[in-house]
Design an enzyme around this catalytic site. Structure first.
Site, mmCIF file in Angstrom:
data_model
loop_
_atom_site.group_PDB
_atom_site.id
_atom_site.type_symbol
_atom_site.label_atom_id
_atom_site.label_comp_id
_atom_site.label_asym_id
_atom_site.label_seq_id
_atom_site.Cartn_x
_atom_site.Cartn_y
_atom_site.Cartn_z
ATOM 1 N N ALA A 194 42.185 42.370 42.767
ATOM 2 C CA ALA A 194 41.650 42.014 44.074
ATOM 3 C C ALA A 194 42.657 42.222 45.199
ATOM 4 C CB ALA A 194 41.177 40.563 44.059
ATOM 5 N N GLY B 10 46.056 47.796 43.155
ATOM 6 C CA GLY B 10 45.692 48.564 41.972
ATOM 7 C C GLY B 10 46.866 49.371 41.465
ATOM 8 N N ARG B 11 46.694 49.932 40.290
ATOM 9 C CA ARG B 11 47.732 50.756 39.675
ATOM 10 C C ARG B 11 47.078 51.711 38.693
ATOM 11 N NH1 ARG B 11 48.889 45.868 39.809
ATOM 12 N NH2 ARG B 11 46.766 45.209 39.423
ATOM 13 N N HIS C 204 35.909 44.545 32.750
ATOM 14 C CA HIS C 204 36.318 43.358 33.486
ATOM 15 C C HIS C 204 37.788 43.136 33.170
ATOM 16 C CE1 HIS C 204 36.312 38.890 34.490
ATOM 17 N NE2 HIS C 204 36.130 39.548 35.620
ATOM 18 N N ASP C 205 38.609 42.991 34.196
ATOM 19 C CA ASP C 205 40.057 42.970 33.969
ATOM 20 C C ASP C 205 40.475 41.853 33.017
ATOM 21 O OD1 ASP C 205 39.554 40.962 35.846
ATOM 22 O OD2 ASP C 205 40.786 41.862 37.416
ATOM 23 N N THR D 209 45.506 36.706 41.080
ATOM 24 C CA THR D 209 44.822 36.134 42.235
ATOM 25 C C THR D 209 43.930 34.978 41.790
ATOM 26 O OG1 THR D 209 44.883 38.246 43.404
ATOM 27 C CG2 THR D 209 43.258 36.635 44.141
ATOM 28 N N ASN E 180 37.150 29.635 35.576
ATOM 29 C CA ASN E 180 37.925 30.197 36.683
ATOM 30 C C ASN E 180 38.641 29.078 37.429
ATOM 31 O OD1 ASN E 180 36.245 32.429 36.013
ATOM 32 N ND2 ASN E 180 36.459 33.221 38.082
#
Length: 494
Positions: A19, A22-23, A244-245, A267, A304
């Site tokens: 979020a 990125g990489r 999904h990460d 995050t 979460n």
């Protein structure tokens, strides 16, 4: 599904989108090899247009292409590409496959009040019994209802979650990867298939939802135009991963057995255990636990927690007001601050939107009669103590609700670098913490690809054994402050 037995090492590319950034990582994987190289890193900043917060999806796609181009320059033999990202958010395609506007950010306010209305219409208990999903205001189902009311679905033919959208642009093939689809609150958690009855009752177009795909399936090959753009000499395969990460991160946990609890800390913090079947009790629903799909048919039973967003947003605010504080120095100073001087509920919705985080923390502390943290060190200590308390509560609930015995906590992701938070987590939960790998998401991504192309074999236990043998971790032993943590926890529930 038949597993390859494992063979010659292969190089694969993990596109890992978070979020805040990125990489693109190159992973060299074999039966005794697991090496990651960061090829390309980039930011991920939302864009507000006329009061709506959007993702810069075209900018992200350009960065993905740049990362693949750099990877292929170093590794022309690249065997596969896999993409993971955060959940819930999506793009809409028209009947010709064209994108209808930039995807809306999950922190946008368009879903305000929608969750309560949908729950009243369908019944919160029924929703949970079908989907097993934690009630969060930005779940895809609520975003779709908000989009329908705004007329944004009138021209839509297909909904693609972020990794599926990027994969479509790379390959031209439509699909919905199941671990990310499980974050939509439109997936039947028992069948791992779309809950079409819910779609119909909400008046959403059933044709929006594409065919589901499992991690490890072929995801197509690079289109000719994309092949030229990235400088490949052939059509490189794309492999469906746990897109999904958190699904990829959990696959990359270096666990040696199933008696572990994970905290995928970035995050957001995802706190939970891995199970063979969902937990759909009313107690689980009341505790707001979610049953998301994992690799190899597993269930990620988790909750979460707001996560490092609070600290990230505080740092952003301090940087905007003057010189950006050095995070290492702030953490060192926070370690010297009196513990539990002030604590807040990290999951308070007041902390969800962007904005002045220290001011919101101060306001909560005033309303609850606590000392107001003033310096960056004091605010940071308040955030980290509060996060550790949230982990303590969530870890206890995960064990009680699932019946899973836990011997160790694995902290993976960017939070594994935060030694103060890891030690506080061990202290709060009364369990050893193994911190690392930081790049667990990319590792899980490349391992699923490597297995698909035959470079390694086995199930999740074998993949995790390879992570444990090759990746460094730091161990934090709990220190005996149970009474102090219990007293601090009572302050939040008083």
């Amino acid at each position: 599904m038949t597993r390859p037995t494992g063979g010659r090492p292969a190089v694969v590319a993990a596109v890992d989108l978070g979020a805040s950034g990125g990489r693109v990582m190159a992973g060299r994987v074999g039966p005794d090899d697991l090496d990651l190289t960061a090829v390309h890193r980039f930011g991920n900043d939302p864009v507000e247009v006329r009061g709506t917060l959007h993702w810069n999806i075209l900018g992200l796609y350009a960065e993905v292409l740049a990362g693949l181009r750099a990877t292929l320059a170093d590794h022309p033999e690249l065997a596969s590409v896999g993409i993971d990202s955060w959940g819930c958010d999506f793009g809409l395609l028209d009947g010709h496959g064209h994108l209808l506007g930039s995807p809306v950010h999950y922190r946008d306010r368009r879903t305000d009040g929608v969750m309560a209305q949908v729950s009243a219409q369908l019944g919160a208990g029924h929703l949970y019994d079908v989907t097993g999903l934690q009630a969060l205001p930005f779940n895809t189902v609520y975003q779709l209802v908000a989009a329908k009311r705004a007329g944004l679905l009138d021209a839509a033919g297909t909904m693609l979650l972020i990794p599926d959208l990027l994969s479509y642009w790379l390959t031209g093939e439509l699909g919905a990867e199941v671990t990310n689809a499980s974050t939509t609150q439109l997936l039947d958690v028992r069948r791992r298939g779309w809950a079409l009855d819910l779609v119909e009752r909400l008046g959403l177009p059933g044709g929006l939802l594409p065919r589901l795909r499992e991690p490890g399936e072929p995801g197509g090959t690079l289109l000719p135009a994309v092949t030229r753009q990235v400088g490949a000499d052939r059509a490189v395969p794309v492999t469906v991963v746990g897109s999904h990460d958190t699904a990829s991160a959990v696959a990359g946990v270096p666990a040696r057995d199933d008696r572990f609890l994970y905290i995928s800390c970035g995050t957001w913090s995802l706190v939970g255990v891995e199970l063979d079947r969902p937990v759909l009790t009313d107690a689980s629903r009341q505790a707001n636990f979610t049953n998301e799909s994992g690799a190899d048919g597993t269930v990620r039973y988790l909750r979460n927690v707001m996560g490092l967003w609070l600290l990230q947003e505080a740092m952003r605010g301090w940087a905007a007001a003057g010189p950006r504080p050095d995070l290492a120095a702030v953490l060192a100073a926070a370690a010297e601050v009196t513990p539990f001087a002030a604590v807040v509920d990290c999951d308070d919705p007041v902390f969800l939107p962007p904005g002045d985080m220290p001011a919101r923390i101060a306001d909560v502390c005033r309303r609850t009669g606590q000392p107001v943290p003033g310096t960056p060190a004091e605010v940071t200590r308040c955030i980290l103590d509060s996060l550790a308390l949230a982990y303590r509560r969530t870890a206890r609930q995960a064990r009680e609700l699932s019946g899973r015995d836990v011997d160790v906590i694995h902290v993976v992701g960017g939070g594994a670098r935060n030694g103060l938070l890891c030690q506080l987590t061990a202290d709060a939960c009364g369990l050893p913490v193994l911190a690392g790998p930081v790049e667990a998401t990319a590792l899980g991504n490349v391992l699923v690809q490597a297995r698909a192309v035959g470079a390694v074999g086995g199930g999740l236990a074998e993949l995790r054994s390879l992570v444990a043998r090759t990746q460094p971790v730091v161990r934090y032993e709990p220190r005996g402050h149970e009474a102090a943590w219990a007293a601090a926890e009572r302050r939040l529930t008083a």
